[in-house]
Design a protein around this motif. Structure first.
Motif, PDB file in Angstrom:
ATOM      1  N   SER A  60      25.725  10.548  20.762  1.00  0.00           N
ATOM      2  CA  SER A  60      25.656  11.766  21.581  1.00  0.00           C
ATOM      3  C   SER A  60      26.120  13.001  20.825  1.00  0.00           C
ATOM      4  O   SER A  60      25.702  14.115  21.137  1.00  0.00           O
ATOM      5  CB  SER A  60      26.504  11.612  22.845  1.00  0.00           C
ATOM      6  N   GLY A  61      27.025  12.814  19.855  1.00  0.00           N
ATOM      7  CA  GLY A  61      27.574  13.951  19.120  1.00  0.00           C
ATOM      8  C   GLY A  61      28.640  14.703  19.901  1.00  0.00           C
ATOM      9  O   GLY A  61      29.078  15.768  19.488  1.00  0.00           O
ATOM     10  N   LEU A  62      29.071  14.140  21.020  1.00  0.00           N
ATOM     11  CA  LEU A  62      30.093  14.779  21.852  1.00  0.00           C
ATOM     12  C   LEU A  62      31.468  14.213  21.536  1.00  0.00           C
ATOM     13  O   LEU A  62      31.591  13.167  20.902  1.00  0.00           O
ATOM     14  CB  LEU A  62      29.772  14.556  23.337  1.00  0.00           C
ATOM     15  N   GLY A  69      27.378  -4.874  26.652  1.00  0.00           N
ATOM     16  CA  GLY A  69      27.087  -3.461  26.534  1.00  0.00           C
ATOM     17  C   GLY A  69      27.353  -2.912  25.150  1.00  0.00           C
ATOM     18  O   GLY A  69      27.389  -3.639  24.169  1.00  0.00           O
ATOM     19  N   VAL A  70      27.565  -1.608  25.117  1.00  0.00           N
ATOM     20  CA  VAL A  70      27.731  -0.863  23.875  1.00  0.00           C
ATOM     21  C   VAL A  70      29.118  -0.243  23.866  1.00  0.00           C
ATOM     22  O   VAL A  70      29.576   0.305  24.863  1.00  0.00           O
ATOM     23  CB  VAL A  70      26.650   0.233  23.752  1.00  0.00           C
ATOM     24  N   CYS A  71      29.777  -0.320  22.725  1.00  0.00           N
ATOM     25  CA  CYS A  71      31.103   0.269  22.563  1.00  0.00           C
ATOM     26  C   CYS A  71      31.023   1.792  22.738  1.00  0.00           C
ATOM     27  O   CYS A  71      30.075   2.435  22.278  1.00  0.00           O
ATOM     28  CB  CYS A  71      31.641  -0.075  21.178  1.00  0.00           C
ATOM     29  N   VAL A  72      32.051   2.329  23.376  1.00  0.00           N
ATOM     30  CA  VAL A  72      32.118   3.778  23.592  1.00  0.00           C
ATOM     31  C   VAL A  72      31.962   4.532  22.275  1.00  0.00           C
ATOM     32  O   VAL A  72      31.302   5.577  22.232  1.00  0.00           O
ATOM     33  CB  VAL A  72      33.452   4.165  24.270  1.00  0.00           C
ATOM     34  N   CYS A  73      32.525   4.008  21.202  1.00  0.00           N
ATOM     35  CA  CYS A  73      32.463   4.716  19.917  1.00  0.00           C
ATOM     36  C   CYS A  73      31.025   4.929  19.455  1.00  0.00           C
ATOM     37  O   CYS A  73      30.697   5.981  18.892  1.00  0.00           O
ATOM     38  CB  CYS A  73      33.279   3.985  18.860  1.00  0.00           C
ATOM     39  N   HIS A  74      30.144   3.960  19.707  1.00  0.00           N
ATOM     40  CA  HIS A  74      28.740   4.112  19.309  1.00  0.00           C
ATOM     41  C   HIS A  74      28.017   5.125  20.204  1.00  0.00           C
ATOM     42  O   HIS A  74      27.159   5.877  19.725  1.00  0.00           O
ATOM     43  CB  HIS A  74      28.020   2.770  19.346  1.00  0.00           C
ATOM     44  N   ILE A  75      28.348   5.125  21.481  1.00  0.00           N
ATOM     45  CA  ILE A  75      27.753   6.101  22.401  1.00  0.00           C
ATOM     46  C   ILE A  75      28.200   7.502  22.005  1.00  0.00           C
ATOM     47  O   ILE A  75      27.400   8.442  21.981  1.00  0.00           O
ATOM     48  CB  ILE A  75      28.124   5.776  23.862  1.00  0.00           C
ATOM     49  N   GLN A  76      29.469   7.632  21.652  1.00  0.00           N
ATOM     50  CA  GLN A  76      29.994   8.919  21.212  1.00  0.00           C
ATOM     51  C   GLN A  76      29.279   9.386  19.951  1.00  0.00           C
ATOM     52  O   GLN A  76      28.855  10.543  19.868  1.00  0.00           O
ATOM     53  CB  GLN A  76      31.493   8.819  20.958  1.00  0.00           C
ATOM     54  N   ASP A  77      29.136   8.496  18.976  1.00  0.00           N
ATOM     55  CA  ASP A  77      28.469   8.864  17.724  1.00  0.00           C
ATOM     56  C   ASP A  77      27.041   9.347  17.977  1.00  0.00           C
ATOM     57  O   ASP A  77      26.610  10.351  17.416  1.00  0.00           O
ATOM     58  CB  ASP A  77      28.433   7.683  16.753  1.00  0.00           C
TER      59      ASP A  77
END
Length: 100
Positions: free
Chosen positions: A51-53, A41-49
C-alpha cells in the motif's frame, strides 16, 4: 449486518484495493515465512509494503474492515495475518442486491 457501516469502510480506495489484493494473495504478495500458503491470510507488513502507507494507517484500515466482518485476523506470535471473510462479503453483496 450493517450495510451503512460496511459502505463507510468501503468508501476508501486503498481499503477496496486491500480487499482485492487479498482475493488472490499468492499473486499480490511475496511468499511468507510463518504462513507460506496464505491459509491464515497475509501479514500486515506485506499489506503495508504494497500500500505504501504507514503501519499505523494500515493497521487502522485493517481493524475497521475486521470490525464490520470483511476480514478475519489470525495471530502468529507477534504477527497478525488477515484474510477475506468470503461468507460475509457474499452476504453483503446479496443484501445490497435484495435491498436496492
Amino acid at each position: 449486518m450493517d450495510i451503512v457501516e460496511i459502505n463507510k469502510v468501503l468508501s476508501n480506495q486503498i481499503r477496496i484495493d486491500i480487499l482485492n489484493w487479498l482475493k488472490k494473495p499468492e499473486e499480490n504478495f511475496p511468499k511468507q515465512i510463518y504462513v507460506p500458503d496464505f491459509s491464515d491470510g497475509v501479514c500486515v507488513c506485506h499489506i503495508q509494503d504494497k500500500s505504501g502507507l504507514s503501519q499505523s494507517t494500515v493497521s487502522h484500515y485493517l481493524n475497521m474492515m475486521q470490525k464490520v466482518d470483511l476480514l478475519i485476523a489470525t495471530r502468529h506470535g507477534k504477527w497478525t495475518y488477515y484474510r477475506r471473510n468470503e461468507s460475509e462479503i457474499l452476504k453483503y453483496i446479496q443484501t445490497l442486491f435484495s435491498e436496492l
